[in-house]
Write a protein that holds these residues in place. Structure first.
Motif, short mmCIF file in Angstrom:
data_model
loop_
_atom_site.label_atom_id
_atom_site.label_comp_id
_atom_site.label_asym_id
_atom_site.label_seq_id
_atom_site.Cartn_x
_atom_site.Cartn_y
_atom_site.Cartn_z
N VAL A 1 40.43 22.11 43.27
CA VAL A 1 39.40 22.48 44.23
C VAL A 1 39.83 23.71 45.03
O VAL A 1 39.04 24.62 45.26
N VAL A 2 41.09 23.75 45.41
CA VAL A 2 41.60 24.89 46.18
C VAL A 2 41.51 26.17 45.35
O VAL A 2 41.10 27.22 45.85
N ALA A 3 41.84 26.08 44.07
CA ALA A 3 41.76 27.26 43.20
C ALA A 3 40.31 27.73 43.06
O ALA A 3 40.04 28.93 43.09
N SER A 4 39.37 26.81 42.96
CA SER A 4 37.96 27.17 42.86
C SER A 4 37.48 27.84 44.15
O SER A 4 36.71 28.80 44.10
N ILE A 5 37.93 27.35 45.28
CA ILE A 5 37.55 27.95 46.56
C ILE A 5 38.12 29.36 46.67
O ILE A 5 37.42 30.28 47.12
N ILE A 6 39.35 29.55 46.25
CA ILE A 6 39.98 30.87 46.30
C ILE A 6 39.23 31.85 45.40
O ILE A 6 38.96 32.99 45.78
N VAL A 7 38.88 31.41 44.19
CA VAL A 7 38.13 32.27 43.26
C VAL A 7 36.77 32.61 43.85
O VAL A 7 36.32 33.76 43.78
N PHE A 8 36.09 31.63 44.45
CA PHE A 8 34.78 31.88 45.06
C PHE A 8 34.89 32.90 46.18
O PHE A 8 34.10 33.85 46.25
N ILE A 9 35.87 32.74 47.06
CA ILE A 9 36.03 33.66 48.20
C ILE A 9 36.38 35.06 47.71
O ILE A 9 35.81 36.05 48.18
N ALA A 10 37.28 35.16 46.74
CA ALA A 10 37.64 36.48 46.21
C ALA A 10 36.43 37.15 45.55
O ALA A 10 36.17 38.34 45.76
N SER A 11 35.67 36.38 44.78
CA SER A 11 34.47 36.92 44.12
C SER A 11 33.43 37.34 45.15
O SER A 11 32.78 38.38 45.01
N LEU A 12 33.28 36.54 46.19
CA LEU A 12 32.33 36.87 47.25
C LEU A 12 32.73 38.17 47.95
O LEU A 12 31.90 39.03 48.22
N LEU A 13 34.01 38.32 48.24
CA LEU A 13 34.48 39.54 48.91
C LEU A 13 34.27 40.78 48.03
O LEU A 13 33.92 41.85 48.52
N ILE A 14 34.47 40.63 46.74
CA ILE A 14 34.25 41.76 45.82
C ILE A 14 32.76 42.10 45.77
O ILE A 14 32.37 43.27 45.81
N GLY A 15 31.91 41.07 45.69
CA GLY A 15 30.46 41.30 45.70
C GLY A 15 30.00 41.94 47.01
O GLY A 15 29.18 42.86 47.01
N ALA A 16 30.55 41.47 48.12
CA ALA A 16 30.20 42.05 49.42
C ALA A 16 30.68 43.49 49.52
O ALA A 16 30.00 44.33 50.12
N ALA B 1 31.76 38.23 39.78
CA ALA B 1 31.69 38.32 41.24
C ALA B 1 30.47 37.58 41.74
O ALA B 1 29.44 37.52 41.08
N VAL B 2 30.60 37.04 42.94
CA VAL B 2 29.51 36.34 43.61
C VAL B 2 28.79 37.33 44.50
O VAL B 2 29.42 38.10 45.22
N GLY B 3 27.48 37.31 44.48
CA GLY B 3 26.71 38.14 45.39
C GLY B 3 26.12 39.38 44.76
O GLY B 3 25.33 40.05 45.37
N VAL B 4 26.49 39.68 43.53
CA VAL B 4 25.91 40.80 42.80
C VAL B 4 25.50 40.27 41.44
O VAL B 4 26.35 39.86 40.65
N PRO B 5 24.21 40.25 41.14
CA PRO B 5 23.74 39.68 39.88
C PRO B 5 24.22 40.43 38.66
O PRO B 5 24.40 41.63 38.69
N GLY B 6 24.40 39.70 37.58
CA GLY B 6 24.75 40.31 36.31
C GLY B 6 26.21 40.67 36.17
O GLY B 6 26.60 41.30 35.20
N VAL B 7 27.01 40.29 37.15
CA VAL B 7 28.44 40.64 37.07
C VAL B 7 29.26 39.38 37.10
O VAL B 7 29.04 38.49 37.81
#
Length: 118
Positions: free
Chosen positions: A2-17, A112-118
């Protein structure tokens, strides 16, 4: 796990942002990273919801999801629909460049989270 999934989500979100931040900074001169993070979260949720409900419709479903994503950008940043679409395109290109560089270094996968198609 779960911690690894949260880290991946946060990193992906920051890249999308980051992509949205760069796009908004270049297109409309708006430069607030916190605003870009919120926009990325809202955009990802709206994209997922629209995709869930109408994404199965060939051509029209993905087009409506993209339009909804651009509508979020249009709502969150100054300018018209054209500026929002240009912010979305520049965000997409920025994220592709960052993810390509990180994947080439072996740091992350291509998503990445927050940018579609990526």
């Amino acid at each position: 796990m779960v911690v690894a999934s949260i880290i991946v989500f946060i990193a992906s979100l920051l890249i999308g942002a980051l992509g949205i931040y760069v796009g908004a900074r270049v297109i409309v001169g708006a430069g607030n990273f916190d605003h870009a993070i919120v926009t990325a979260i809202i955009g990802a949720v709206v994209w997922a919801l629209v995709g869930f409900f109408v994404g199965w419709i060939p051509l029209l479903g993905p087009l409506l999801a993209l339009l909804a994503y651009i509508a979020v950008i249009n709502f969150r940043y100054p300018g018209e629909w054209t500026a929002a679409a240009m912010i979305g395109i520049l965000a997409w290109v920025t994220v592709l460049i960052v993810l390509y560089a990180l994947a080439a270094l072996g740091v992350t996968s291509f998503g990445a989270v927050g940018v579609p198609g990526v």
